[in-house]
Write an enzyme that holds these catalytic residues in place. Sequence first.
Site, PDB file in Angstrom:
ATOM      1  N   GLU A   1      -4.274   5.101  -5.508  1.00 50.40           N
ATOM      2  CA  GLU A   1      -4.256   5.176  -4.050  1.00 50.40           C
ATOM      3  C   GLU A   1      -4.585   3.845  -3.376  1.00 50.40           C
ATOM      4  OE1 GLU A   1      -5.190   9.902  -3.645  1.00 50.40           O
ATOM      5  OE2 GLU A   1      -6.847   8.555  -3.234  1.00 50.40           O
TER       6      GLU A   1
ATOM      7  N   GLY B   1      -8.145  10.575 -11.287  1.00 46.31           N
ATOM      8  CA  GLY B   1      -7.590  11.232 -12.468  1.00 46.31           C
ATOM      9  C   GLY B   1      -7.492  10.364 -13.705  1.00 46.31           C
TER      10      GLY B   1
ATOM     11  N   PRO C   1      -0.713  -1.731 -17.752  1.00 43.75           N
ATOM     12  CA  PRO C   1      -0.224  -2.545 -16.623  1.00 43.75           C
ATOM     13  C   PRO C   1       1.123  -2.084 -16.083  1.00 43.75           C
ATOM     14  CG  PRO C   1      -0.944  -3.934 -18.446  1.00 43.75           C
ATOM     15  CD  PRO C   1      -0.977  -2.519 -18.950  1.00 43.75           C
TER      16      PRO C   1
ATOM     17  N   GLY D   1       3.306  14.949  -5.891  1.00 39.93           N
ATOM     18  CA  GLY D   1       2.330  15.800  -5.221  1.00 39.93           C
ATOM     19  C   GLY D   1       1.699  15.081  -4.052  1.00 39.93           C
TER      20      GLY D   1
END
Lengths: 182, 758, 319
Positions: free
Chosen positions: B718, B537, B645, B244
């Site tokens: 991000e 999220g 991780p 997405g």
Amino acid sequence: MKGQTRPPVTQETLLTKVAFNVNGKGQELQLDPRTTLLDALREHLHLTGSKKGCDHGQCGACTVIVEGRRINSCLTLAVMQQGARITTIEGLGTPDKLHAMQAAFVKCDGYQCGYCTPGQICSAVAMLDEIKAGVPSHVTADLRAQPQLTAAELRERMSGNLCRCGAYSNMAEAITEVGRTA
Amino acid sequence: MKFDTPATTNPIDQLKVVGQPVDRIEGPLKTTGTARYAYERHDVAPNAAYGCVVGSAIAKGRIVAISLDAAKAARGVLAIVTAENAGKLGKGDLNTAKLLGGPEIQHYHQAIALVVAETFEQARAAAQLVQVKYERSAGAFDLAAVKDTGTKPKPGFGGPPDTAVGDFAGAFASAAVQFDATYTTPDQSHAMMEPHASTAKWDGDKLTVWTSNQMIAWSVGDMAKTLGIPKENVRLVSPYIGGGFGGKLFVRADVVLAALGARAAKRPVKVALQRPLIINNTTHRPATIQRIRLGAAKDGKISAIAHESWSGDLPEGSPETAVSQTRALYAGDHRMTAMRLVVLDLPEGNAMRAPGEASGMMALEIAMDEMAEKLGLDPIEFRIRNDTQVVPDNPAPPPGGSDPESKAKDEKAEKHNPHPPFSQRRLTECFRTGAERFGWSQRNAAPGKTRDGKWLVGTGVAAAFRNNLVMKSGARVRLDKHGTVTVETDMTDIGTGSYTIIAQTAAEMMGVPLNKVVVRLGDSNFPVSAGSGGQWGGNSSASGVYAACVKLREAVTQKLGFNAADVQFADGQVKSGGRTAPLAQAAGEGGLAAEDTIEFEGLDKKYQQSTFGAHFVEVGVHALTGEVRVRRMLAVCAAGRILNPKTARSQVIGAMTMGVGAALMEELAVDKRHGFFVNHDLAGYEVPVHADIPHQDVVFLDETDPISSPLKAKGVGELGICGIAAAVANAIYHATGVRVRDYPVTLDKLLDGLPSAG
Amino acid sequence: MKAFTFERARTPAEAAAAAARTPGSRFIAGGTNLLDLMKLEIETPTHLIDVNGLGLDQIEPTPEGGLRIGALVRNTDLAADERVRRDYGVLSRALVAGASGQLRNMATTAGNLLQRTRCPYFYDTNQPCNKRAPGSGCGAIGGFSRQHAVIGVSEACIATHPSDMAVALRVLDAIVETIRPDGSTRKIAIADFHRLPGDQPQIETVLEAGELITAVTLPKPVGGAHIYYKVRDRASYAFALVSVAAIVQRDGTGRVALGGVAHKPWRVEAAEAEMPRGAQAVAGRLLAGAKPTEENAFKLKLVERAIGAALAEAKEAQP
């Protein structure tokens, strides 16, 4: 066979018959000749593991193995595959019995969203055979020597499979692991 | 559960399951092709007809006439939807342009019709028979040309359009060393592998859509609004999403048209946007022009810092908030930021992975490299000298939020702190750790001096910075008589690893092994979650699951009559005092269920929560042709507790990969005459392939952040894309001595500065 | 994709005759470019003749000491052929520099020669394109033209030929063998096979209606170092910005052809006399009269540098 009944045969539709073998099972379909192998698999045989990412040979998500060779199933018509032996991701392994490449992808986290993954795995399996068969690549230094499964060879040879999540580095580890033990 | 005081010790801290590098729990499905994506729902919509979208052939203007006769007469056609026959449609709150255009056309390839037919082949062929006559109007398509028409955008996610601290102009004018440069970043495309796709089915006035969407609750609301039906009548299901990156935060044409097509054809309809349509039909990361000015003393202390950014969007659109990180990343007493938004009639600009920071860091982190050189300082040392433990420029929020909920929060919020502390900030440690591992001290600082055969070799660094957002998130947890724990939340997994970290959270909380947890995601029948976006999220949704598990633990404890003070959940058993009972026993025949929502209050205002990192890159640049090959990549990240991780590392390497694309190749080419992105497929819009990406190293600093959430985790999805493109560009400069300020750094921009061919 | 009828041909003569019999028909072999274009209705055949069963998939030695490559030999097989790797390395190199492993498994020798341009204006049916819709204009001129041709261009078209293989065949002086619907055969020198756009950019080769490529022959090997240097924006799976096919002898003489710069593989035999003097001299002659756009003028410099890189590789690779 469930898939054979769709799409419905109307009088005006010119359907062409084709028979091929998918994952060890014979299939006979009546198809609109415009149907690509990819759409025959996904929409008629409900083998949706092969993905449609671009439908134009630009991403590799639709990669399947035909007669031992990886191809983009979006760029061939189903009717051109008369008599062919086709292996899709569903034919390599199942969730309970993963193929070694599938297991290595899970272990090395060689995927994220999962959409390019079946194509990557089919491509990787066939790619290892291409190296064994001595097919050269763009990064093969000596055209006349047997190519080796180096990091550079693997990355070049897998470049027809895009992964926008960017799992390349992990895929390289997974494929190397399988290639070394194969 | 309200989260308004820092986390203390809780069951997550056991780290028996959380924090372990476990394999994705949905891995066997994804790797065998058995995970079903939106267009593959033969199981629930076996009779679906096929829809094919017709896109506008012009960028701006109107449809004068549309003829459907030929298309209607084509074989297999069941229905054709256009704005003329679709009935009154609303527009989603999160959409800028209409998803079904006509007669007004707002951008190129805006959907103007959906042709529904018995088969895919028939729908595609008939779509070509829709005949449209257009009247073009003039539009603005060239950001640079109309830059000066920019106006102040409304304050939004990226803060107010203007901020100022101290006296930038004065401080800059009097700075011993000054730097002033302008950078550009191009329009970019998400180019996720799965096209936007949906299958829609009506049962009376109830609509179910199986779609590919990151934000279930937002999209239920926008679907209802677009179709003019009650929210309660919309069910949205999105268990697997083929990527997405922000492109699927919203309802798009596929899902709206599938619903309209299904209504018209009176049977389920599925629609996948054709790849050549996606780039202009959907959203993209808008191009920016960014001017950065830095003033510093000779010792490298920044006294003045200014970051201005211009971007464009359709009318009523929003800016690329490229200046936001500059308010927080480096010290400096005198500073200003400004964003201006121009109207462009290109397709809709919107969020793409790390909106704001990804673009802003592309410019800022080259500027820091350039300034370091001007000061004669090592680029790492320069950054470390300007580290800050408080936010230098924290603008006050706009008075009064738009919705009642945020208003209520505002009233509770404490007095605005112009310089709040960071909850954690270990940027310097990221740099020091990375420098050590990367061998930074071996570097010859002079550019263009290191050679490996025909390759010019260079190394570059950049900071990584991305704010950590926290969002309210709910979940329901059930325990059955077999001791199986089932989690349900409308959270999505877009490749981020949500399934797995949610399972880990539930397993840790309930004291069961991972294989006793079932996770069901992406269904609007489940409690509303944070959804997948803005790297909020993972931490938010897992915290929601934590909250629900706390309630379930209470229910179990009560049911067993155990003492809540010393109860322990481990190995499928519940222990308290001298007593032990199997967890399954507490469930009984009927099972137990609990639901809760985590709500974050106050701490995200009191503290600045951010994630940090340092990128290290080595490139080779072919001395003759300017071809760039990335040879080594290392990211050191500080992002709170890492819940898994393995999947967190994947998030970072994936973002680094996308950053290499941004640095080297990704650019939507604008046809400035006709107003569209020309290279609108995956052959024309190049993204990195396997051969572009070397082995990638990621190090996570051992960190917990109790300010962020009960899990003490932060977002990490991000962070990896922020700064990486600049690190690549800086490495290219170091290799060649050629400074490129216009992304992407393609070889044509290097040729003139490379050594002569002789 | 428009509806079409489909037949499988069994012999080359039958295929050519079928094509002549059925107006609007096209041969399909690998399908990698034709189907791509049919989906967009840039190609709209009403009848497809599947030529995969013609048996033209052998690589055989010729009496002259060269190789005869069947039209249906897949790119992978051609690149991997031991004789090609040994004697025609530039061809092997060019093939593996193109497309992807999957596409090379599908794409055929003949089909590769007949690839159509990847110009994005050609691919977008909303845009003017004299190649797709003669007389509609050229979207690329004055538009996005970074990838486009710099030489041999016309007012009507600045598209490039996308093939890598064809550039190698050009430097190898290959011959294209065909059969016509009347059963006659002919041999076309690769130099004459592709056309420049002129005012009819829709006509890309000298093939006549229904004419079918049956083979490509290579003359006997010329020795030397074989180099294919391809420059692109990403490391793989991308069309060339510029490519150089070169055969360089020990004394520095040799041959060179370019890809990515023109509507056909670009070779100027006179430029090859400059090879001992180096890349700048060769590039200067090869690109004399070039008419780049503002966006692709860099290709002139890039060609010079890519030739330089190829010559340097040739020096290292001298057998």
